[in-house]
Design an enzyme around this catalytic site. Structure first.
Site, PDB file in Angstrom:
ATOM      1  N   ILE A  96       0.829  -1.202   0.000  1.00  0.00           N
ATOM      2  CA  ILE A  96       0.000   0.000   0.000  1.00  0.00           C
ATOM      3  C   ILE A  96       0.867   1.257   0.000  1.00  0.00           C
ATOM      4  CG2 ILE A  96      -1.964  -1.189   1.043  1.00  0.00           C
ATOM      5  CD1 ILE A  96      -1.216   0.070   3.739  1.00  0.00           C
ATOM      6  N   ASP A  97       2.198   1.078   0.020  1.00  0.00           N
ATOM      7  CA  ASP A  97       3.080   2.246  -0.074  1.00  0.00           C
ATOM      8  C   ASP A  97       3.132   2.735  -1.519  1.00  0.00           C
ATOM      9  OD1 ASP A  97       5.318   1.039  -1.616  1.00  0.00           O
ATOM     10  OD2 ASP A  97       5.724  -0.140   0.191  1.00  0.00           O
ATOM     11  N   HIS A 112      -4.110  -4.228  -3.228  1.00  0.00           N
ATOM     12  CA  HIS A 112      -4.570  -4.087  -1.841  1.00  0.00           C
ATOM     13  C   HIS A 112      -4.784  -2.629  -1.446  1.00  0.00           C
ATOM     14  CE1 HIS A 112      -2.916  -8.332  -0.652  1.00  0.00           C
ATOM     15  NE2 HIS A 112      -4.045  -8.382  -1.330  1.00  0.00           N
ATOM     16  N   GLU A 208      14.177 -15.541   0.824  1.00  0.00           N
ATOM     17  CA  GLU A 208      14.280 -16.983   1.094  1.00  0.00           C
ATOM     18  C   GLU A 208      13.217 -17.694   0.287  1.00  0.00           C
ATOM     19  OE1 GLU A 208      13.463 -16.795   5.243  1.00  0.00           O
ATOM     20  OE2 GLU A 208      11.397 -16.160   4.902  1.00  0.00           O
TER      21      GLU A 208
HETATM   22  P1  NAD Z   1       5.171 -10.923   4.018  1.00  0.00           P
HETATM   23  O1  NAD Z   1       5.700 -10.079   5.148  1.00  0.00           O
HETATM   24  O2  NAD Z   1       4.224 -12.009   4.340  1.00  0.00           O
HETATM   25  O3  NAD Z   1       6.401 -11.558   3.275  1.00  0.00           O
HETATM   26  C1  NAD Z   1       7.520 -10.778   2.979  1.00  0.00           C
HETATM   27  C2  NAD Z   1       8.484 -11.651   2.224  1.00  0.00           C
HETATM   28  O4  NAD Z   1       9.541 -10.802   1.824  1.00  0.00           O
HETATM   29  C3  NAD Z   1       9.076 -12.806   3.022  1.00  0.00           C
HETATM   30  O5  NAD Z   1       9.051 -13.978   2.246  1.00  0.00           O
HETATM   31  C4  NAD Z   1      10.516 -12.364   3.278  1.00  0.00           C
HETATM   32  O6  NAD Z   1      11.431 -13.452   3.256  1.00  0.00           O
HETATM   33  C5  NAD Z   1      10.764 -11.454   2.118  1.00  0.00           C
HETATM   34  N1  NAD Z   1      11.716 -10.387   2.398  1.00  0.00           N
HETATM   35  C6  NAD Z   1      11.906  -9.701   3.552  1.00  0.00           C
HETATM   36  N2  NAD Z   1      12.867  -8.789   3.402  1.00  0.00           N
HETATM   37  C7  NAD Z   1      13.302  -8.895   2.115  1.00  0.00           C
HETATM   38  C8  NAD Z   1      14.285  -8.236   1.352  1.00  0.00           C
HETATM   39  N3  NAD Z   1      15.018  -7.239   1.859  1.00  0.00           N
HETATM   40  N4  NAD Z   1      14.468  -8.608   0.078  1.00  0.00           N
HETATM   41  C9  NAD Z   1      13.730  -9.627  -0.468  1.00  0.00           C
HETATM   42  N5  NAD Z   1      12.785 -10.292   0.198  1.00  0.00           N
HETATM   43  C10 NAD Z   1      12.578  -9.919   1.481  1.00  0.00           C
HETATM   44  O7  NAD Z   1       4.564  -9.921   2.951  1.00  0.00           O
HETATM   45  P2  NAD Z   1       3.554 -10.179   1.772  1.00  0.00           P
HETATM   46  O8  NAD Z   1       3.746 -11.504   1.165  1.00  0.00           O
HETATM   47  O9  NAD Z   1       3.596  -8.960   0.924  1.00  0.00           O
HETATM   48  O10 NAD Z   1       2.195 -10.177   2.597  1.00  0.00           O
HETATM   49  C11 NAD Z   1       1.179  -9.705   2.062  1.00  0.00           C
HETATM   50  C12 NAD Z   1       0.562  -8.498   2.845  1.00  0.00           C
HETATM   51  O11 NAD Z   1       1.462  -7.598   3.516  1.00  0.00           O
HETATM   52  C13 NAD Z   1      -0.101  -7.659   1.844  1.00  0.00           C
HETATM   53  O12 NAD Z   1      -1.444  -7.573   2.190  1.00  0.00           O
HETATM   54  C14 NAD Z   1       0.552  -6.291   1.946  1.00  0.00           C
HETATM   55  O13 NAD Z   1      -0.415  -5.293   1.668  1.00  0.00           O
HETATM   56  C15 NAD Z   1       1.008  -6.243   3.357  1.00  0.00           C
HETATM   57  N6  NAD Z   1       2.083  -5.296   3.691  1.00  0.00           N
HETATM   58  C16 NAD Z   1       2.430  -4.248   2.877  1.00  0.00           C
HETATM   59  C17 NAD Z   1       3.481  -3.407   3.223  1.00  0.00           C
HETATM   60  C18 NAD Z   1       3.806  -2.231   2.345  1.00  0.00           C
HETATM   61  O14 NAD Z   1       2.910  -1.598   1.798  1.00  0.00           O
HETATM   62  N7  NAD Z   1       5.098  -1.921   2.132  1.00  0.00           N
HETATM   63  C19 NAD Z   1       4.216  -3.664   4.383  1.00  0.00           C
HETATM   64  C20 NAD Z   1       3.815  -4.730   5.194  1.00  0.00           C
HETATM   65  C21 NAD Z   1       2.756  -5.543   4.846  1.00  0.00           C
END
Ligand code: NAD
Length: 236
Positions: A96-97, A112, A208
């Protein structure tokens, strides 16, 4: 120039982790500090709107600290791919960023929703929004107070643009999954749909292994694996 097959890129919280935004499930992630039931469901908003507004107000303020939160090399590489690939590149983000658009991605689907938008529960208007929201805030379109909500998809709600997304998945020649754990459906099932169609190469670029069934994977920080993979794709 010879046209190449469409590329669909699915991104998740991991692509923004190195920009200073917490991921969803990792250690230190958002949901270790808050419970989903307290802030990210329609029921939570009905039960405790002030708490939910405060959670999103805080995230909205942080996102707009543009000195601290900036697009990283992975967002930039995906924008470069869109501009240099001789074919269509679509980024479908669960985030959502606004870091993909700040990096220059234009063909972007926020499945989302977006933190910097609000929606009116009374008139349905969706508006860009940069301030805090409280129950006293009036909708600019219909003037009703206590009716704005974050324009984000909460647990139990339907993601946006699913028809467009499914059509793009069925038509692509490459499917890249970047920084997503594959825990949140329907996005987690996109790779299976693409594999069922059988015409695209599926690649995971993640810190991972997520456990998803991909043809190929490169594991490491997004700022390293994404620019390297984009470079290889553009050279091929
Ligand atoms: P998740 O947290 O479930 O998974 C994140 C994944 O990214 C993990 O598999 C992890 O190993 C990997 N990861 C972590 N740091 C990393 C890096 N530096 N480089 C590469 N990979 C890395 O997130 P998801 O699968 O996106 O979960 C879905 C939900 O999280 C969505 O609904 C989303 O809207 C929400 N969300 C969004 C934000 C955002 O807008 N930036 C932040 C947090 C959660």
């Amino acid at each position: 120039m010879v046209q190449k097959a469409p590329i669909v890129v699915l991104t998740g919280a991991g692509v923004s982790q190195e920009s200073g935004i917490s991921t969803f499930r990792d250690a230190g992630g958002v949901w270790q500090k808050y419970s989903i039931e307290d802030v990210a469901t329609p029921e939570a908003f009905a039960r405790q709107p002030d708490t939910v507004h405060a959670f999103y107000n805080d995230r909205r303020r942080k996102l707009q600290d543009t000195g601290a939160i900036r697009p990283n090399a992975a967002h930039e590489a995906l924008a470069r791919l869109e501009h240099e690939w001789p074919g269509e590149v679509t980024v479908i983000t669960q985030n959502i960023d606004n870091l993909h658009e700040r990096a220059g991605s234009q063909n972007l689907i926020h499945m989302h929703g977006e933190l910097l938008k609000v929606r009116c529960n009374t008139c349905g208007a969706v508006q860009p929004w940069h301030e805090d929201v409280t129950r006293r805030t009036a909708c600019p379109a219909c003037a009703n107070p206590d009716t704005l909500r974050p324009h984000v998809v909460w647990f139990g709600e339907m993601p946006f643009h699913l028809d467009t997304i499914m059509a793009k998945l069925d038509d692509c020649g490459w499917f890249l999954s970047v920084g997503t754990s594959g825990n949140v459906y329907p996005a987690a099932g996109f790779v299976d749909r693409v594999r069922a169609v059988g015409q695209a190469r599926t690649v995971e670029l993640n810190y991972e292994a997520s456990g998803g069934a991909f043809d190929d994977a490169r594991h490491g920080p997004a700022t390293e694996v994404v620019p390297a993979f984009v470079e290889d794709l553009l050279k091929a």
